[in-house]
Design a protein around this motif. Sequence first.
Motif, PDB file in Angstrom:
ATOM      1  N   MET A   1      -8.856  -3.394  -1.947  1.00  0.00           N
ATOM      2  CA  MET A   1      -8.620  -3.326  -0.475  1.00  0.00           C
ATOM      3  C   MET A   1      -9.224  -1.829  -0.126  1.00  0.00           C
ATOM      4  N   MET A   2      -9.292  -1.854   1.096  1.00  0.00           N
ATOM      5  CA  MET A   2     -10.013  -0.419   1.662  1.00  0.00           C
ATOM      6  C   MET A   2      -9.062   0.849   1.532  1.00  0.00           C
ATOM      7  N   VAL A   3      -9.715   1.809   1.432  1.00  0.00           N
ATOM      8  CA  VAL A   3      -8.823   3.226   1.316  1.00  0.00           C
ATOM      9  C   VAL A   3      -9.590   4.137   2.151  1.00  0.00           C
ATOM     10  N   VAL A   4      -8.497   4.912   2.968  1.00  0.00           N
ATOM     11  CA  VAL A   4      -9.224   6.089   3.776  1.00  0.00           C
ATOM     12  C   VAL A   4      -8.529   7.312   3.470  1.00  0.00           C
ATOM     13  N   GLY A   5      -9.384   8.356   3.703  1.00  0.00           N
ATOM     14  CA  GLY A   5      -8.866   9.476   3.160  1.00  0.00           C
ATOM     15  C   GLY A   5      -9.194  10.612   4.399  1.00  0.00           C
ATOM     16  N   TYR A   6      -8.528  11.703   4.055  1.00  0.00           N
ATOM     17  CA  TYR A   6      -9.018  12.985   4.947  1.00  0.00           C
ATOM     18  C   TYR A   6      -8.664  14.069   4.119  1.00  0.00           C
ATOM     19  N   VAL A   7      -9.655  15.035   3.947  1.00  0.00           N
ATOM     20  CA  VAL A   7      -9.686  16.238   3.190  1.00  0.00           C
ATOM     21  C   VAL A   7      -8.873  17.350   3.998  1.00  0.00           C
ATOM     22  N   ILE A   8      -7.890  17.723   3.558  1.00  0.00           N
ATOM     23  CA  ILE A   8      -6.903  18.829   4.103  1.00  0.00           C
ATOM     24  C   ILE A   8      -7.539  20.414   3.666  1.00  0.00           C
ATOM     25  N   LYS A   9      -7.576  20.431   2.025  1.00  0.00           N
ATOM     26  CA  LYS A   9      -8.033  21.439   1.443  1.00  0.00           C
ATOM     27  C   LYS A   9      -8.971  21.329   0.220  1.00  0.00           C
TER      28      LYS A   9
ATOM     29  N   ASN B   1      -4.794   6.978   2.263  1.00  0.00           N
ATOM     30  CA  ASN B   1      -4.232   5.559   2.695  1.00  0.00           C
ATOM     31  C   ASN B   1      -4.673   4.610   1.875  1.00  0.00           C
ATOM     32  N   ILE B   2      -4.009   4.216   0.589  1.00  0.00           N
ATOM     33  CA  ILE B   2      -4.457   3.192  -0.055  1.00  0.00           C
ATOM     34  C   ILE B   2      -3.670   1.876   0.177  1.00  0.00           C
ATOM     35  N   GLN B   3      -4.654   0.862   0.247  1.00  0.00           N
ATOM     36  CA  GLN B   3      -4.224  -0.620   0.529  1.00  0.00           C
ATOM     37  C   GLN B   3      -4.155  -1.324  -0.879  1.00  0.00           C
ATOM     38  N   GLY B   4      -3.407  -2.038  -1.229  1.00  0.00           N
ATOM     39  CA  GLY B   4      -3.340  -2.733  -2.561  1.00  0.00           C
ATOM     40  C   GLY B   4      -2.998  -1.962  -3.691  1.00  0.00           C
ATOM     41  N   ALA B   5      -4.342  -1.734  -4.787  1.00  0.00           N
ATOM     42  CA  ALA B   5      -3.845  -1.163  -5.980  1.00  0.00           C
ATOM     43  C   ALA B   5      -5.065  -0.080  -6.281  1.00  0.00           C
ATOM     44  N   MET B   6      -4.942   0.472  -7.105  1.00  0.00           N
ATOM     45  CA  MET B   6      -5.894   1.192  -7.974  1.00  0.00           C
ATOM     46  C   MET B   6      -6.201   0.654  -9.619  1.00  0.00           C
ATOM     47  N   ILE B   7      -7.571   0.255  -9.548  1.00  0.00           N
ATOM     48  CA  ILE B   7      -7.557  -0.257 -10.978  1.00  0.00           C
ATOM     49  C   ILE B   7      -8.711   0.755 -11.548  1.00  0.00           C
TER      50      ILE B   7
ATOM     51  N   ASP C   1       0.020   0.622  -8.555  1.00  0.00           N
ATOM     52  CA  ASP C   1       0.418  -0.096  -7.056  1.00  0.00           C
ATOM     53  C   ASP C   1       1.588   0.504  -6.522  1.00  0.00           C
ATOM     54  N   VAL C   2       1.927   0.068  -5.506  1.00  0.00           N
ATOM     55  CA  VAL C   2       3.333   0.756  -4.770  1.00  0.00           C
ATOM     56  C   VAL C   2       4.498   0.826  -5.713  1.00  0.00           C
ATOM     57  N   TRP C   3       4.408  -0.442  -6.471  1.00  0.00           N
ATOM     58  CA  TRP C   3       5.823  -0.582  -7.427  1.00  0.00           C
ATOM     59  C   TRP C   3       5.375   0.507  -8.743  1.00  0.00           C
ATOM     60  N   THR C   4       4.330   0.768  -9.136  1.00  0.00           N
ATOM     61  CA  THR C   4       4.186   1.861 -10.258  1.00  0.00           C
ATOM     62  C   THR C   4       4.495   2.965  -9.646  1.00  0.00           C
ATOM     63  N   LYS C   5       4.000   3.421  -8.436  1.00  0.00           N
ATOM     64  CA  LYS C   5       4.117   4.469  -7.561  1.00  0.00           C
ATOM     65  C   LYS C   5       5.638   4.927  -7.523  1.00  0.00           C
ATOM     66  N   ILE C   6       6.473   3.846  -7.034  1.00  0.00           N
ATOM     67  CA  ILE C   6       7.850   4.147  -6.739  1.00  0.00           C
ATOM     68  C   ILE C   6       8.492   4.478  -8.138  1.00  0.00           C
ATOM     69  N   GLU C   7       8.164   3.809  -9.118  1.00  0.00           N
ATOM     70  CA  GLU C   7       8.813   3.930 -10.304  1.00  0.00           C
ATOM     71  C   GLU C   7       8.546   5.671 -11.077  1.00  0.00           C
ATOM     72  N   MET C   8       7.084   5.769 -10.745  1.00  0.00           N
ATOM     73  CA  MET C   8       6.564   7.460 -11.387  1.00  0.00           C
ATOM     74  C   MET C   8       7.695   8.298 -10.590  1.00  0.00           C
ATOM     75  N   CYS C   9       7.799   8.161  -9.127  1.00  0.00           N
ATOM     76  CA  CYS C   9       8.472   9.054  -8.359  1.00  0.00           C
ATOM     77  C   CYS C   9       9.926   9.090  -8.879  1.00  0.00           C
ATOM     78  N   ARG C  10      10.539   8.040  -9.012  1.00  0.00           N
ATOM     79  CA  ARG C  10      11.865   7.551  -9.374  1.00  0.00           C
ATOM     80  C   ARG C  10      12.189   8.496 -10.633  1.00  0.00           C
TER      81      ARG C  10
ATOM     82  N   GLY D   1       0.932  -1.323   0.208  1.00  0.00           N
ATOM     83  CA  GLY D   1       0.036   0.014   0.079  1.00  0.00           C
ATOM     84  C   GLY D   1       1.025   1.026  -0.102  1.00  0.00           C
ATOM     85  N   TRP D   2       0.056   2.325  -0.086  1.00  0.00           N
ATOM     86  CA  TRP D   2       0.888   3.751   0.119  1.00  0.00           C
ATOM     87  C   TRP D   2      -0.087   4.693   0.756  1.00  0.00           C
TER      88      TRP D   2
END
Length: 154
Positions: A58-66, A108-114, A127-136, A38-39
Motif C-alpha cells: 500500500m502507499m507510503v508518505v514521508g516528510y524529511v525532518i533532518k 506514514n506506512i499503510q499495510g506492511a513493509m516487505i 506490520d503494525v503487529w510486529t511493530k507493537i511487539e518490537m516496542c513492547r 498502518g503506522w
Amino acid sequence: MIQPELAVAAIPSDERVWVPQAPDVWFRPLLLNTVSGGWCNLLRVRKSGVLSRHRHPMMVVGYVIKGKWFYREHDWVATEGSFVYEPPGEIHTLEVPADCAEMITFFNIQGAMIYLNDANEQTGYEDVWTKIEMCRAHYAANGLGADYVDQFVR
C-alpha cells in the motif's frame, strides 16, 4: 467505541522511547493503527549506507525532518523539508549518504513493509503487529514498561 485523539511530542525528550530496529537505526512510534493496519513513526538513522531493500503493498508518505536520504532506484534525494510519496508495489532501496550524520524522517506506512533480497525474494516483513511487539519488548527491557506502547495503539 471510538478511540481518543492522540497528541504527543514527535521528538521525545527521553531517548528510551526510540526503538532500535538495526545498528544505528531506530524508530519512534507515533501511531500504531490496528484498525487499518498502518503506522506512523519517525525513522532515525545515525550511519551512512543501505538500510533496506523493500516494497509496500500500500502507499507510503514521508516528510524529511533532518538530514537526507535517497532510493538507489531513483535520481532524487529527499532533503530536509522534502515530501515523498511511494506508490504501492514499488521496490526500492533506502540509502543514507556518507555526508549525513543523522537522518530523521516522518513516515506514514499503510499495510506492511516487505523486505527483499537482490533476487526479489522475501527475507522478512514488518506490520503494525510486529511493530507493537518490537516496542513492547524494548520498553519492557528499558524500564518504561511493556504497556508504554499502548498509548500509541488505536
